[in-house]
Design a protein around this motif. Structure first.
Motif, PDB file in Angstrom:
ATOM      1  N   ARG A   1      46.605  29.403  39.801  1.00 41.04           N
ATOM      2  CA  ARG A   1      47.436  29.475  38.600  1.00 41.04           C
ATOM      3  C   ARG A   1      47.929  30.896  38.416  1.00 41.04           C
ATOM      4  NH1 ARG A   1      46.082  29.440  32.824  1.00 41.04           N
ATOM      5  NH2 ARG A   1      43.881  29.533  33.442  1.00 41.04           N
ATOM      6  N   VAL A   2      49.227  31.058  38.244  1.00 36.88           N
ATOM      7  CA  VAL A   2      49.843  32.378  38.117  1.00 36.88           C
ATOM      8  C   VAL A   2      49.772  32.833  36.668  1.00 36.88           C
ATOM      9  CG1 VAL A   2      51.981  33.689  38.390  1.00 36.88           C
ATOM     10  CG2 VAL A   2      51.325  31.968  40.094  1.00 36.88           C
ATOM     11  N   PHE A   3      49.454  34.113  36.476  1.00 37.39           N
ATOM     12  CA  PHE A   3      49.356  34.679  35.129  1.00 37.39           C
ATOM     13  C   PHE A   3      50.724  35.122  34.623  1.00 37.39           C
ATOM     14  CE2 PHE A   3      49.222  38.525  32.525  1.00 37.39           C
ATOM     15  CZ  PHE A   3      48.533  38.052  31.416  1.00 37.39           C
TER      16      PHE A   3
ATOM     17  N   VAL B   1      47.105  36.201  39.861  1.00 34.69           N
ATOM     18  CA  VAL B   1      46.624  34.817  39.864  1.00 34.69           C
ATOM     19  C   VAL B   1      45.243  34.763  39.231  1.00 34.69           C
ATOM     20  CG1 VAL B   1      47.965  34.155  41.896  1.00 34.69           C
ATOM     21  CG2 VAL B   1      45.635  35.037  42.204  1.00 34.69           C
ATOM     22  N   TYR B   2      44.992  33.695  38.485  1.00 32.38           N
ATOM     23  CA  TYR B   2      43.665  33.505  37.909  1.00 32.38           C
ATOM     24  C   TYR B   2      42.659  33.230  39.021  1.00 32.38           C
ATOM     25  CZ  TYR B   2      45.548  33.249  33.170  1.00 32.38           C
ATOM     26  OH  TYR B   2      46.150  33.549  31.965  1.00 32.38           O
ATOM     27  N   ILE B   3      41.501  33.841  38.922  1.00 33.98           N
ATOM     28  CA  ILE B   3      40.427  33.603  39.877  1.00 33.98           C
ATOM     29  C   ILE B   3      39.875  32.198  39.619  1.00 33.98           C
ATOM     30  CG2 ILE B   3      38.167  34.380  40.692  1.00 33.98           C
ATOM     31  CD1 ILE B   3      38.953  37.181  39.537  1.00 33.98           C
ATOM     32  N   PRO B   4      39.809  31.341  40.638  1.00 37.10           N
ATOM     33  CA  PRO B   4      39.331  29.972  40.414  1.00 37.10           C
ATOM     34  C   PRO B   4      37.908  29.950  39.852  1.00 37.10           C
ATOM     35  CG  PRO B   4      40.377  30.155  42.567  1.00 37.10           C
ATOM     36  CD  PRO B   4      40.246  31.552  42.033  1.00 37.10           C
ATOM     37  N   GLU B   5      37.670  28.984  39.005  1.00 33.95           N
ATOM     38  CA  GLU B   5      36.348  28.842  38.397  1.00 33.95           C
ATOM     39  C   GLU B   5      35.291  28.684  39.487  1.00 33.95           C
ATOM     40  OE1 GLU B   5      34.048  26.037  35.077  1.00 33.95           O
ATOM     41  OE2 GLU B   5      36.194  25.743  35.504  1.00 33.95           O
ATOM     42  N   GLY B   6      34.213  29.429  39.332  1.00 32.41           N
ATOM     43  CA  GLY B   6      33.109  29.361  40.279  1.00 32.41           C
ATOM     44  C   GLY B   6      33.209  30.345  41.422  1.00 32.41           C
ATOM     45  N   VAL B   7      34.368  30.966  41.594  1.00 34.18           N
ATOM     46  CA  VAL B   7      34.537  31.956  42.666  1.00 34.18           C
ATOM     47  C   VAL B   7      34.194  33.337  42.122  1.00 34.18           C
ATOM     48  CG1 VAL B   7      36.188  33.090  44.201  1.00 34.18           C
ATOM     49  CG2 VAL B   7      36.301  30.620  43.862  1.00 34.18           C
ATOM     50  N   PRO B   8      33.224  34.045  42.730  1.00 28.94           N
ATOM     51  CA  PRO B   8      32.893  35.403  42.265  1.00 28.94           C
ATOM     52  C   PRO B   8      33.993  36.382  42.665  1.00 28.94           C
ATOM     53  CG  PRO B   8      31.603  34.864  44.220  1.00 28.94           C
ATOM     54  CD  PRO B   8      32.392  33.637  43.879  1.00 28.94           C
TER      55      PRO B   8
ATOM     56  N   GLY C   1      39.999  43.174  56.489  1.00 28.02           N
ATOM     57  CA  GLY C   1      40.634  44.477  56.333  1.00 28.02           C
ATOM     58  C   GLY C   1      41.807  44.457  55.363  1.00 28.02           C
ATOM     59  N   ILE C   2      41.811  43.509  54.432  1.00 22.82           N
ATOM     60  CA  ILE C   2      42.915  43.355  53.486  1.00 22.82           C
ATOM     61  C   ILE C   2      42.405  43.632  52.076  1.00 22.82           C
ATOM     62  CG2 ILE C   2      44.606  41.766  52.502  1.00 22.82           C
ATOM     63  CD1 ILE C   2      44.646  40.297  55.169  1.00 22.82           C
ATOM     64  N   GLU C   3      43.108  44.493  51.369  1.00 22.39           N
ATOM     65  CA  GLU C   3      42.740  44.825  49.991  1.00 22.39           C
ATOM     66  C   GLU C   3      43.679  44.142  49.014  1.00 22.39           C
ATOM     67  OE1 GLU C   3      41.577  48.947  48.523  1.00 22.39           O
ATOM     68  OE2 GLU C   3      43.584  48.740  47.642  1.00 22.39           O
ATOM     69  N   ILE C   4      43.107  43.419  48.046  1.00 21.32           N
ATOM     70  CA  ILE C   4      43.858  42.945  46.890  1.00 21.32           C
ATOM     71  C   ILE C   4      43.200  43.548  45.659  1.00 21.32           C
ATOM     72  CG2 ILE C   4      44.633  40.838  48.030  1.00 21.32           C
ATOM     73  CD1 ILE C   4      42.533  39.291  46.408  1.00 21.32           C
ATOM     74  N   GLY C   5      43.849  43.440  44.509  1.00 19.29           N
ATOM     75  CA  GLY C   5      43.373  44.152  43.332  1.00 19.29           C
ATOM     76  C   GLY C   5      42.786  43.249  42.268  1.00 19.29           C
ATOM     77  N   THR C   6      41.953  43.853  41.420  1.00 24.28           N
ATOM     78  CA  THR C   6      41.513  43.200  40.196  1.00 24.28           C
ATOM     79  C   THR C   6      42.438  43.696  39.082  1.00 24.28           C
ATOM     80  OG1 THR C   6      39.630  42.818  38.730  1.00 24.28           O
ATOM     81  CG2 THR C   6      39.771  44.993  39.741  1.00 24.28           C
ATOM     82  N   SER C   7      42.003  43.620  37.825  1.00 23.89           N
ATOM     83  CA  SER C   7      42.867  44.107  36.752  1.00 23.89           C
ATOM     84  C   SER C   7      42.036  44.820  35.699  1.00 23.89           C
ATOM     85  CB  SER C   7      43.686  42.969  36.140  1.00 23.89           C
ATOM     86  OG  SER C   7      44.738  43.505  35.343  1.00 23.89           O
ATOM     87  N   PHE C   8      42.674  45.102  34.555  1.00 24.91           N
ATOM     88  CA  PHE C   8      42.085  45.941  33.527  1.00 24.91           C
ATOM     89  C   PHE C   8      41.987  45.180  32.212  1.00 24.91           C
ATOM     90  CE2 PHE C   8      44.902  48.448  36.269  1.00 24.91           C
ATOM     91  CZ  PHE C   8      44.004  49.351  36.820  1.00 24.91           C
ATOM     92  N   GLY C   9      41.246  45.786  31.277  1.00 29.25           N
ATOM     93  CA  GLY C   9      41.229  45.325  29.900  1.00 29.25           C
ATOM     94  C   GLY C   9      40.943  43.844  29.779  1.00 29.25           C
ATOM     95  N   PRO C  10      41.769  43.106  29.022  1.00 31.65           N
ATOM     96  CA  PRO C  10      41.490  41.686  28.800  1.00 31.65           C
ATOM     97  C   PRO C  10      41.590  40.830  30.046  1.00 31.65           C
ATOM     98  CG  PRO C  10      43.644  42.280  27.902  1.00 31.65           C
ATOM     99  CD  PRO C  10      42.969  43.555  28.287  1.00 31.65           C
TER     100      PRO C  10
ATOM    101  N   ARG D   1      45.334  40.670  41.535  1.00 28.97           N
ATOM    102  CA  ARG D   1      46.734  41.074  41.663  1.00 28.97           C
ATOM    103  C   ARG D   1      47.027  41.333  43.142  1.00 28.97           C
ATOM    104  NH1 ARG D   1      47.289  46.161  38.297  1.00 28.97           N
ATOM    105  NH2 ARG D   1      45.166  46.464  39.077  1.00 28.97           N
ATOM    106  N   ILE D   2      48.075  40.681  43.622  1.00 34.81           N
ATOM    107  CA  ILE D   2      48.441  40.751  45.037  1.00 34.81           C
ATOM    108  C   ILE D   2      49.841  41.346  45.129  1.00 34.81           C
ATOM    109  CG2 ILE D   2      48.729  39.454  47.181  1.00 34.81           C
ATOM    110  CD1 ILE D   2      46.964  37.241  45.885  1.00 34.81           C
ATOM    111  N   GLY D   3      49.956  42.452  45.861  1.00 33.70           N
ATOM    112  CA  GLY D   3      51.226  43.153  45.947  1.00 33.70           C
ATOM    113  C   GLY D   3      51.932  42.904  47.271  1.00 33.70           C
ATOM    114  N   THR D   4      53.250  42.919  47.211  1.00 33.11           N
ATOM    115  CA  THR D   4      54.094  42.898  48.414  1.00 33.11           C
ATOM    116  C   THR D   4      55.155  43.959  48.177  1.00 33.11           C
ATOM    117  OG1 THR D   4      55.324  41.073  47.364  1.00 33.11           O
ATOM    118  CG2 THR D   4      53.728  40.486  49.058  1.00 33.11           C
TER     119      THR D   4
END
Length: 413
Positions: A315-317, A330-337, A350-359, A366-369
């Protein structure tokens, strides 16, 4: 004092190979890295001053401006933000900050540290402001300066700016935008949109390392900055140092920096030569490919990534109609750490994706291109790895759906 034992001295720097597909920084263009290895010259060497002049002209093309005052601030993108805000406002001036993510809060904090009277309006994360909402606040607050993020990577939203400059001009307000996350991958028209000041960084869509902040200033902004200038070549002229006319920083005093980059070439600091080379190459590569073509490439690959994550059932935020082309949340699926899965992406692929901040911390990835990584192969590799990791942690992901959808989007664009 004795020499340090040779056995305790680390070897040469040898970073691991990564594909940086988060919200920034991203992998630099190979040509930018090569440019940074070019020999150093003195700060007043004719080659150096000619390179500075070339870089100014290149960034006029990047920003969509004819502003003479288009240059670099030595430092990360935040250095550009501080230079703009500290130099444009006096203590006690009113500053209006519309906030739709983390970096709006940053603009407010920097304005507060500059001793401004700061007024904010906020909207829900994942949304942007309408021009009418901003104009209502401008009329009510009567600010000296409006500071507004264009693309906020904390929410991935892209605030439309095309009507804001006219609003500010009509009400006599200076208009500044932080375009760190958006410049180069999304349209930006400094002159046509009526910007008085805008700053960015290299480490996102421009495809370079963090450490140099492009800035452009309108004639009106330069007039305001010049009216405050009380220091020349690092020598204080007579006056009260507590006066509002003094910029609250020496390093970020744009009046002095403009004299350094201008025809007078008055010493302010020693230009960061290798970062100058990097910034020049970032702009050169962008204009060589074509500004519109680079924006289209970001839009194409970003749309493919969006199609891929949606096909995987993620699900896209936020309001997708106002999403930046270069990053998706994208929302992290329920149950996935979330953090454990991100670590597996990094360690195993060897691939980095991001988390986010605040709420949004711990709720979205967060996945960038963007920049050099706005490429089909980079997007497809990321989707393959993400599917594998999600399945490992129990998420029900249709096999191959993400790559298939992204490939279809690329083929149809």
């Amino acid at each position: 004092m004795t020499d340090q034992p040779l056995s305790t001295i680390p070897g040469p720097i040898d970073p691991p190979r990564r594909l940086l597909m988060g919200p920034g920084p991203v992998d630099a263009y190979p040509g930018v890295l090569r440019a940074m290895s070019a020999p150093l010259v003195g700060q007043y060497d004719p080659f150096m001053t000619a390179t500075m002049t070339e870089t100014q002209e290149l960034y006029r093309g990047v920003w969509g401006t004819t502003n003479d005052a288009t240059l670099l601030i030595d430092g990360t993108s935040r250095a550009g933000i501080e230079a703009a805000i500290l130099s444009l406002i006096r203590p006690g001036d009113r500053v209006l900050v519309p906030i739709f993510g983390r970096f709006g809060h940053l603009l407010a904090e920097i304005s507060e540290r500059a001793l401004a009277e700061v007024h904010t309006i906020e909207t829900e994360w994942g949304q942007v402001f309408t021009p009418s909402a901003i104009e209502e606040a401008v009329v009510r607050v009567k600010p000296t300066l409006l500071t507004l993020v264009q693309g906020d990577t904390s929410t991935t939203m892209l605030q439309p700016l095309d009507e804001i400059g006219e609003i500010c001009a009509r009400h006599g307000v200076l208009f500044y935008s932080d375009a760190t996350a958006s410049l180069g991958g999304n349209p930006f028209e400094a002159d046509a949109w009526g910007l008085d000041a805008a700053t960015a960084g290299l480490q996102k869509c421009l495809g370079g390392p963090s450490g140099s902040a492009p800035i452009t200033l309108s004639d009106r902004a330069v007039e305001v900055i010049s009216s405050r200038k009380k220091v020349e070549a690092g020598i204080r002229e007579p006056g009260d140092p507590s006066s509002p006319d003094f910029v609250r920083s020496n390093y970020f005093d744009l009046g002095m920096i403009l004299d350094y980059w201008g025809p007078r070439r008055l010493n302010h600091h020693t230009e960061a030569t290798s970062m100058l080379y990097a910034a020049r190459e970032c702009a050169r590569l962008l204009l060589l490919e074509g500004r519109d073509a680079v924006i289209a490439r970001h839009r194409r690959v970003g749309a493919a990534m969006l199609a891929g994550v949606e096909a995987m059932g993620l699900r896209v935020f936020g309001d997708v109609s106002h999403k930046m082309s270069n990053v998706v949340a994208v929302y992290i699926p329920e149950g996935v750490p979330g953090d454990t899965a991100r670590a597996a992406m990094l360690e195993d692929f060897g691939i980095e994706i991001g988390t986010s901040f605040g709420p949004l911390h711990g709720k979205v990835w967060r996945i960038g291109t963007m920049g050099y990584n706005a490429r089909p192969d980079a997007a497809l590799q990321t989707l393959v790895a993400l599917e594998a990791v999600l399945r490992r942690f129990g998420a029900a992901v249709p096999s191959g759906a993400g790559v298939d959808a992204a490939s279809d989007a690329l083929a149809g664009s």
